[in-house]
Design an enzyme around this catalytic site. Structure first.
Site, mmCIF file in Angstrom:
data_model
loop_
_atom_site.group_PDB
_atom_site.id
_atom_site.type_symbol
_atom_site.label_atom_id
_atom_site.label_comp_id
_atom_site.label_asym_id
_atom_site.label_seq_id
_atom_site.Cartn_x
_atom_site.Cartn_y
_atom_site.Cartn_z
ATOM 1 C CD GLU A 158 4.582 6.143 1.986
ATOM 2 O OE1 GLU A 158 5.317 5.996 2.989
ATOM 3 O OE2 GLU A 158 4.735 7.092 1.187
ATOM 4 C CG HIS A 224 3.288 6.848 -2.356
ATOM 5 N ND1 HIS A 224 3.086 6.951 -0.992
ATOM 6 C CD2 HIS A 224 2.046 6.913 -2.915
ATOM 7 C CE1 HIS A 224 1.784 7.050 -0.745
ATOM 8 N NE2 HIS A 224 1.142 7.034 -1.895
ATOM 9 C CE1 TYR A 226 8.135 11.859 -2.054
ATOM 10 C CE2 TYR A 226 7.131 9.742 -1.541
ATOM 11 C CZ TYR A 226 7.080 11.131 -1.554
ATOM 12 O OH TYR A 226 5.969 11.787 -1.086
ATOM 13 C CD GLU A 253 2.823 10.293 -0.092
ATOM 14 O OE1 GLU A 253 4.083 10.315 0.030
ATOM 15 O OE2 GLU A 253 2.070 9.993 0.838
#
Length: 452
Positions: A158, A224, A226, A253
């Site tokens: 990140e 990623h 989320y 992720e």
């Protein structure tokens, strides 16, 4: 994902995804280990490889490297290992990284290594630059040289927060250029900015030019997922753009819950499976700071799967059902050269009333090889096991199989159900899969199924 803290300061994602620049695919070039071909990742044997695994926070839990055996036992084929360059946490030196790689290899896992110190650069004052991450990789090159068959190099985790994300493009290109100039032949993985979630679409819209920067055309993009990815439309659009452009992407992720929003893990996993995209769940154990619910197991104990762990490993489109071992390990699922003792064909008189059918399908092809799936369906009565047989018509040969116990004798193939997929209700179905080699002609065999 940062240790003991939340993904911070994410700006709201626009309701409608903005139109991105057209991505242009580039051909992969030869390398010593993993390569990319369009949107597919190929292992060193030239076989398609789809990551199915987890993240493990090694740099903070160096005494928990035994977790790799547990991760493998639950079906994973890949582990993404958190390392530190020493800019923020204790540096993982070449000897430690060598040990990590050896443990990955001993457990037949592909090892994605990442530097975590870059997390949130520009927004988190403690974060370091991608340039410093490259310095670290060059400094431990002795541990990485010759491991291209087993290791993918994830430059930095990140590597930008939400500040000046445009700088991510030049920094990423410079990092790739420096690594290649230093002689690294590994597949390189790059994380998106915006704490990995790319809500600004900086990675998405610049992916083609970044890929072209790599003289080996061997760069993989990592998103990623989320709270930004909390609807099916956002997930399928983002991943679909890379797939359509012929550029390789993985979900490096993701979680099933988060304080910045509730990610749609069902769509993430289903889309990844449908499109042949890898995913790596965050994370094995050891989370803190309010995100302990992202632990896949409690206290590093593989017998204590959390609800997130149950979902990732055992749920629909999960690791257990979809993972296959990289062929560089000549996996244990490879059919033995000599069939075990006992009948090699199904019983001639199966129990009355029990029957099944099998449908053979080719799901992907490439030069000299292909991937297939066999769907087994129970007849009008429930069954407790099944056996599928055929004879290869053109000398095809398996290179890997999963979700069935397969034996061969010359062209003859016998596939039997596993302990977890033999019992089917009336009309119920299950699938098993394989990769195989071919010599040009690839006629589908006539398939038979017998049930007990």
């Amino acid at each position: 994902m940062r240790k003991r803290s939340l993904l911070g300061g994410l700006a709201a994602l626009a309701t409608a995804l903005v139109a991105g620049a057209t991505l242009t695919a580039q051909p992969a070039q030869a390398a010593a280990g993993f390569t990319v071909s369009g949107s597919r990742i190929l292992d060193a044997n030239g076989n398609a490889f789809v990551m199915r695994g987890v993240n493990h926070a090694h740099t903070w839990y160096a005494d928990k490297l035994g977790a790799l055996a547990d991760i493998k036992a639950l079906g994973a084929n890949t582990v993404r290992v958190v390392l530190s360059s020493g800019d923020r946490w204790t540096r993982n030196d070449a000897a430690d990284v060598t040990n990590v790689i050896n443990q990955c290899k001993a457990n037949r896992l592909i090892c994605v290594l990442e530097v975590h110190d870059t997390t949130g650069y520009g927004e988190d004052a403690a974060a370091t630059t991608l340039a410093r991450a490259v310095d670290y990789w060059i400094g431990i090159k002795s541990a990485l040289a010759g491991q291209e068959r087993y290791v993918i190099l994830n430059i930095g985790n990140e590597p930008y927060g939400n500040t000046n994300t445009a700088g991510w493009v030049a920094d990423t290109k410079n990092a790739i250029t420096r690594l290649r100039a230093a002689g690294f032949e590994h597949s390189i993985m790059v994380d998106a900015p915006n704490w990995g979630q790319d809500w600004s679409f900086t990675m998405r819209d610049n992916a083609a030019s970044i890929f072209a920067t790599d003289p080996q055309r061997n760069t993989i993009f990592s998103i990623h997922m989320y709270g930004v990815f909390d609807t099916a439309a956002e997930i399928t659009d983002y991943l679909g753009r890379f797939k359509s452009a012929g550029l390789p992407i993985v979900v490096g992720e993701f979680g099933f819950n988060h304080s910045d929003g509730n990610p749609d893990e069902d769509t993430i996993m289903a889309t990844a499976q449908a499109e042949g995209i890898g995913y790596l769940g965050w994370s094995w154990s050891g989370n803190g700071g309010g995100v302990e619910y992202l632990d896949l197991v409690t206290n590093f104990d593989a017998t204590q799967l959390t609800s997130w762990g149950q979902r990732l490993f055992n749920g629909a489109n999960g690791i257990k059902a979809t993972s296959r071992e990289a062929s560089v390990y000549a996996g244990s699922s490879t059919p033995p050269s000599t069939p075990p003792s006992g009948p090699s064909t199904p019983p001639s008189n199966p129990p009355a009333g029990k029957s099944c059918s099998a449908a053979y399908a080719i799901t992907g092809q490439w030069g000299g090889g292909f991937q297939g799936a066999v769907t087994v369906k129970a007849g009008s009565a429930a069954i407790s096991s099944w056996t599928v047989t055929w004879t290869w018509p053109n000398g095809q040969r398996f290179t890997n199989t999963w979700n069935a116990t397969v034996t061969t004798s010359g062209d003859a193939v016998t596939a039997r159900s596993m302990s977890y997929n033999g019992s089917l209700p009336a009309g119920g179905s299950t699938s098993w899969g394989f990769t195989a080699s071919s010599t040009g002609t690839n006629t589908a065999p006539a398939v038979s199924c017998a049930a007990a």
